[in-house]
Design a protein around this motif. Structure first.
Motif, PDB file in Angstrom:
ATOM      1  N   THR A  65      23.849 -12.610 -18.193  1.00  5.16           N
ATOM      2  CA  THR A  65      24.338 -11.779 -19.281  1.00  5.16           C
ATOM      3  C   THR A  65      25.199 -12.621 -20.207  1.00  5.16           C
ATOM      4  OG1 THR A  65      26.422 -11.018 -18.282  1.00  5.16           O
ATOM      5  CG2 THR A  65      24.410  -9.804 -17.701  1.00  5.16           C
ATOM      6  N   ASP A  66      25.158 -12.296 -21.490  1.00  8.60           N
ATOM      7  CA  ASP A  66      25.926 -13.042 -22.484  1.00  8.60           C
ATOM      8  C   ASP A  66      26.326 -12.096 -23.608  1.00  8.60           C
ATOM      9  OD1 ASP A  66      26.897 -15.577 -23.725  1.00  8.60           O
ATOM     10  OD2 ASP A  66      25.350 -15.110 -25.215  1.00  8.60           O
ATOM     11  N   GLN A  67      27.579 -12.194 -24.040  1.00 10.23           N
ATOM     12  CA  GLN A  67      28.105 -11.377 -25.133  1.00 10.23           C
ATOM     13  C   GLN A  67      27.957  -9.889 -24.826  1.00 10.23           C
ATOM     14  OE1 GLN A  67      26.887 -12.685 -29.063  1.00 10.23           O
ATOM     15  NE2 GLN A  67      26.655 -14.784 -28.344  1.00 10.23           N
ATOM     16  N   THR A  68      28.574  -9.494 -23.720  1.00 10.27           N
ATOM     17  CA  THR A  68      28.575  -8.098 -23.308  1.00 10.27           C
ATOM     18  C   THR A  68      30.015  -7.625 -23.143  1.00 10.27           C
ATOM     19  OG1 THR A  68      28.515  -8.683 -20.960  1.00 10.27           O
ATOM     20  CG2 THR A  68      26.387  -8.388 -22.076  1.00 10.27           C
ATOM     21  N   ASN A  69      30.189  -6.330 -22.921  1.00 15.13           N
ATOM     22  CA  ASN A  69      31.505  -5.764 -22.616  1.00 15.13           C
ATOM     23  C   ASN A  69      31.549  -5.489 -21.117  1.00 15.13           C
ATOM     24  OD1 ASN A  69      33.903  -4.354 -22.422  1.00 15.13           O
ATOM     25  ND2 ASN A  69      33.538  -3.123 -24.251  1.00 15.13           N
ATOM     26  N   GLY A  70      31.732  -6.552 -20.348  1.00  9.96           N
ATOM     27  CA  GLY A  70      31.565  -6.493 -18.896  1.00  9.96           C
ATOM     28  C   GLY A  70      30.176  -6.988 -18.543  1.00  9.96           C
ATOM     29  N   GLY A  71      30.091  -7.850 -17.539  1.00 13.44           N
ATOM     30  CA  GLY A  71      28.800  -8.464 -17.240  1.00 13.44           C
ATOM     31  C   GLY A  71      27.938  -7.653 -16.298  1.00 13.44           C
ATOM     32  N   ILE A  72      28.298  -7.637 -14.993  1.00 15.92           N
ATOM     33  CA  ILE A  72      27.482  -6.990 -13.969  1.00 15.92           C
ATOM     34  C   ILE A  72      28.374  -6.088 -13.137  1.00 15.92           C
ATOM     35  CG2 ILE A  72      26.106  -7.384 -11.877  1.00 15.92           C
ATOM     36  CD1 ILE A  72      25.248 -10.059 -13.138  1.00 15.92           C
ATOM     37  N   GLN A  73      27.952  -4.827 -12.957  1.00 21.61           N
ATOM     38  CA  GLN A  73      28.681  -3.879 -12.113  1.00 21.61           C
ATOM     39  C   GLN A  73      27.728  -3.315 -11.069  1.00 21.61           C
ATOM     40  OE1 GLN A  73      31.361  -0.672 -13.732  1.00 21.61           O
ATOM     41  NE2 GLN A  73      29.816   0.654 -12.801  1.00 21.61           N
ATOM     42  N   VAL A  74      28.107  -3.460  -9.785  1.00 23.21           N
ATOM     43  CA  VAL A  74      27.284  -2.949  -8.688  1.00 23.21           C
ATOM     44  C   VAL A  74      28.169  -2.082  -7.804  1.00 23.21           C
ATOM     45  CG1 VAL A  74      25.844  -3.538  -6.710  1.00 23.21           C
ATOM     46  CG2 VAL A  74      25.810  -4.986  -8.763  1.00 23.21           C
ATOM     47  N   THR A  75      27.727  -0.853  -7.547  1.00 29.65           N
ATOM     48  CA  THR A  75      28.472   0.098  -6.726  1.00 29.65           C
ATOM     49  C   THR A  75      27.550   0.644  -5.647  1.00 29.65           C
ATOM     50  OG1 THR A  75      29.817   0.739  -8.635  1.00 29.65           O
ATOM     51  CG2 THR A  75      29.856   2.205  -6.726  1.00 29.65           C
ATOM     52  N   GLY A  76      27.925   0.452  -4.385  1.00 26.74           N
ATOM     53  CA  GLY A  76      27.119   0.942  -3.274  1.00 26.74           C
ATOM     54  C   GLY A  76      27.301   0.072  -2.052  1.00 26.74           C
ATOM     55  N   ASN A  77      26.780   0.520  -0.929  1.00 30.09           N
ATOM     56  CA  ASN A  77      26.977  -0.166   0.337  1.00 30.09           C
ATOM     57  C   ASN A  77      26.082  -1.400   0.472  1.00 30.09           C
ATOM     58  OD1 ASN A  77      28.817   1.831   1.057  1.00 30.09           O
ATOM     59  ND2 ASN A  77      27.227   3.098   2.030  1.00 30.09           N
ATOM     60  N   ALA A  78      26.606  -2.408   1.178  1.00 30.24           N
ATOM     61  CA  ALA A  78      25.865  -3.629   1.521  1.00 30.24           C
ATOM     62  C   ALA A  78      25.165  -4.271   0.328  1.00 30.24           C
ATOM     63  CB  ALA A  78      24.858  -3.330   2.628  1.00 30.24           C
ATOM     64  N   PRO A  79      25.885  -4.540  -0.760  1.00 28.99           N
ATOM     65  CA  PRO A  79      25.234  -5.142  -1.933  1.00 28.99           C
ATOM     66  C   PRO A  79      25.014  -6.642  -1.761  1.00 28.99           C
ATOM     67  CG  PRO A  79      27.577  -4.928  -2.320  1.00 28.99           C
ATOM     68  CD  PRO A  79      27.317  -4.335  -0.958  1.00 28.99           C
ATOM     69  N   ILE A  80      23.971  -7.151  -2.376  1.00 28.70           N
ATOM     70  CA  ILE A  80      23.737  -8.580  -2.508  1.00 28.70           C
ATOM     71  C   ILE A  80      23.799  -8.899  -4.000  1.00 28.70           C
ATOM     72  CG2 ILE A  80      22.163 -10.507  -2.140  1.00 28.70           C
ATOM     73  CD1 ILE A  80      23.206  -9.317   0.449  1.00 28.70           C
ATOM     74  N   VAL A  81      24.839  -9.632  -4.390  1.00 26.32           N
ATOM     75  CA  VAL A  81      25.039  -9.984  -5.799  1.00 26.32           C
ATOM     76  C   VAL A  81      25.220 -11.497  -5.846  1.00 26.32           C
ATOM     77  CG1 VAL A  81      26.409  -9.559  -7.875  1.00 26.32           C
ATOM     78  CG2 VAL A  81      26.145  -7.742  -6.173  1.00 26.32           C
ATOM     79  N   ASP A  82      24.126 -12.216  -6.043  1.00 27.79           N
ATOM     80  CA  ASP A  82      24.119 -13.666  -5.881  1.00 27.79           C
ATOM     81  C   ASP A  82      23.471 -14.365  -7.072  1.00 27.79           C
ATOM     82  OD1 ASP A  82      25.086 -13.076  -3.362  1.00 27.79           O
ATOM     83  OD2 ASP A  82      23.307 -13.770  -2.276  1.00 27.79           O
ATOM     84  N   LYS A  83      23.971 -15.549  -7.367  1.00 26.85           N
ATOM     85  CA  LYS A  83      23.325 -16.498  -8.286  1.00 26.85           C
ATOM     86  C   LYS A  83      23.153 -15.940  -9.690  1.00 26.85           C
ATOM     87  CE  LYS A  83      20.863 -18.809  -4.518  1.00 26.85           C
ATOM     88  NZ  LYS A  83      19.551 -19.219  -3.966  1.00 26.85           N
ATOM     89  N   ASN A  84      24.091 -15.113 -10.111  1.00 27.41           N
ATOM     90  CA  ASN A  84      24.072 -14.605 -11.479  1.00 27.41           C
ATOM     91  C   ASN A  84      24.999 -15.439 -12.355  1.00 27.41           C
ATOM     92  OD1 ASN A  84      22.512 -11.970 -10.962  1.00 27.41           O
ATOM     93  ND2 ASN A  84      24.168 -11.877  -9.462  1.00 27.41           N
ATOM     94  N   ARG A  85      24.756 -15.393 -13.650  1.00 25.29           N
ATOM     95  CA  ARG A  85      25.632 -16.085 -14.595  1.00 25.29           C
ATOM     96  C   ARG A  85      26.057 -15.110 -15.692  1.00 25.29           C
ATOM     97  NH1 ARG A  85      24.894 -21.907 -17.741  1.00 25.29           N
ATOM     98  NH2 ARG A  85      27.017 -21.947 -18.575  1.00 25.29           N
ATOM     99  N   VAL A  86      27.372 -15.055 -15.898  1.00 28.51           N
ATOM    100  CA  VAL A  86      27.949 -14.152 -16.898  1.00 28.51           C
ATOM    101  C   VAL A  86      28.785 -14.987 -17.849  1.00 28.51           C
ATOM    102  CG1 VAL A  86      29.542 -12.235 -17.267  1.00 28.51           C
ATOM    103  CG2 VAL A  86      27.978 -12.194 -15.309  1.00 28.51           C
ATOM    104  N   THR A  87      28.500 -14.886 -19.144  1.00 30.69           N
ATOM    105  CA  THR A  87      29.265 -15.616 -20.145  1.00 30.69           C
ATOM    106  C   THR A  87      29.664 -14.691 -21.280  1.00 30.69           C
ATOM    107  OG1 THR A  87      27.207 -16.312 -21.251  1.00 30.69           O
ATOM    108  CG2 THR A  87      28.161 -17.829 -19.653  1.00 30.69           C
ATOM    109  N   SER A  88      30.830 -14.959 -21.820  1.00 32.87           N
ATOM    110  CA  SER A  88      31.299 -14.337 -23.059  1.00 32.87           C
ATOM    111  C   SER A  88      31.315 -12.815 -22.979  1.00 32.87           C
ATOM    112  CB  SER A  88      30.438 -14.793 -24.251  1.00 32.87           C
ATOM    113  OG  SER A  88      30.517 -16.189 -24.410  1.00 32.87           O
ATOM    114  N   THR A  89      32.238 -12.286 -22.155  1.00 36.34           N
ATOM    115  CA  THR A  89      32.418 -10.843 -22.116  1.00 36.34           C
ATOM    116  C   THR A  89      33.693 -10.465 -22.859  1.00 36.34           C
ATOM    117  OG1 THR A  89      33.742 -10.698 -20.096  1.00 36.34           O
ATOM    118  CG2 THR A  89      31.358 -10.837 -19.837  1.00 36.34           C
ATOM    119  N   ALA A  90      33.630  -9.329 -23.548  1.00 33.28           N
ATOM    120  CA  ALA A  90      34.773  -8.821 -24.290  1.00 33.28           C
ATOM    121  C   ALA A  90      35.277  -7.545 -23.629  1.00 33.28           C
ATOM    122  CB  ALA A  90      34.379  -8.567 -25.743  1.00 33.28           C
TER     123      ALA A  90
END
Length: 297
Positions: A65-90
């Motif tokens: 994700t790039d140029q967002t208002n918050g990159g990644i949001q995950v809500t729930g049990n046993a999440p796998i949130v790996d190898k993501n790239r987030v740049t330039s959040t406002a």
């Protein structure tokens, strides 16, 4: 688009190799349902978050994700949130935000967050034990690089945070219980390197260098914190602080830690029943453990 770029509802949704740009009405990708896969999505220029997943057993891997208002949001049990790239959040939202209540077998690993203009790099709220926060990087965040407020039973290991925080916010904010913080490195924090608050945390083999204030601060309501084999160098106030106040830190153990070239002192210990063993602290602040905080803020 004037709404979410992509929205899917239901169990087992798959979003793979999509591109979303200019979602000026809301989020880039939204998935509601268990067992979702969001893989290799590229989301740019959204008025809200880049990727939002609500549901158990989410698999959110390899996205950007790039140029967002918050990159990644995950809500729930046993999440796998790996190898993501987030740049330039406002805005005030974090780069990566993960919330779980049953967290065992979940991970937040090998992500990279850069240039968060207001919020945290990573915000982790794990109310159940077992979530691994491992090998992530945060750089240039105006809030904490990693914030674990409200968590329990975390394993926070081998993360790197540079150029993060504010004068009142650290690079790593561990407000959690029964968690392990191991082999993390922070540099050039605006405030503390590590701020530790909670009960029964173990902090070992971490490094804090060139922080604006303390390298490691054990907060005034902490209890039974163990710090072992950590290193604090060239920080703005103390290498290690065990804080006093209306409720002083209690039963802190400092074992085989080392500190050097910190601006005021290498150690400022105002806690109750602090145990010191085989540390290398060339200088220590003269304090009185009387319920009034003497260590410089």
């Amino acid at each position: 688009t004037t709404g979410d770029g992509i929205q899917m509802n239901g169990t087992g949704a798959v979003v793979e190799r999509v591109e979303v740009e200019n979602a000026t009405g809301a989020n880039g990708v939204v998935v509601n349902g268990d067992n979702a896969w969001v893989v290799r999505a590229d989301v740019r220029n959204t008025i809200a978050r880049g990727i939002v997943v609500n549901g158990n057993n989410a698999f959110v891997v390899g996205n950007r994700t790039d140029q967002t208002n918050g990159g990644i949001q995950v809500t729930g049990n046993a999440p796998i949130v790996d190898k993501n790239r987030v740049t330039s959040t406002a805005g005030t939202q974090p780069g990566v935000q993960v919330t779980c209540t049953t967290c065992a077998n979940g991970s937040v690993a090998k992500n990279r967050v850069e240039n968060v203009q207001v919020g945290s790099g990573y915000r982790i709220a794990a109310s159940g034990a077992g979530l691994a926060v491992d090998r992530n990087r945060a750089n240039d965040t105006d809030g904490p690089g990693l914030d674990t407020t409200g968590s329990t039973g975390l394993v926070v290991a081998r993360n790197r945070v540079d150029d993060a925080g504010t004068t009142t916010e650290p690079c790593v904010q561990l407000v959690a219980d029964a968690s392990t913080v191991s082999r993390n490195k922070v540099r050039r924090c605006a405030g503390q390197g590590f701020f530790l608050d909670g009960t029964g945390n173990t902090v070992e083999r971490n490094t804090a260098q060139d922080a604006g204030s303390d390298g490691f601060e054990v907060g005034p309501t902490s209890a039974n914190t163990i710090l072992s084999r950590n290193s604090a160098r060239s920080n703005g106030t103390y290498g290690f602080e065990v804080a006093d106040g209306a409720t002083p830190a209690t039963n802190t153990t400092l074992d085989r830690n080392k500190a050097s070239k910190n601006i005021l002192f290498d150690l400022c210990d105002e806690g109750i029943a602090t145990a010191l063993s085989s540390n290398n602290f060339p200088t220590a602040a003269p304090v009185v453990q009387d319920g009034t905080r003497d260590c410089v803020q």
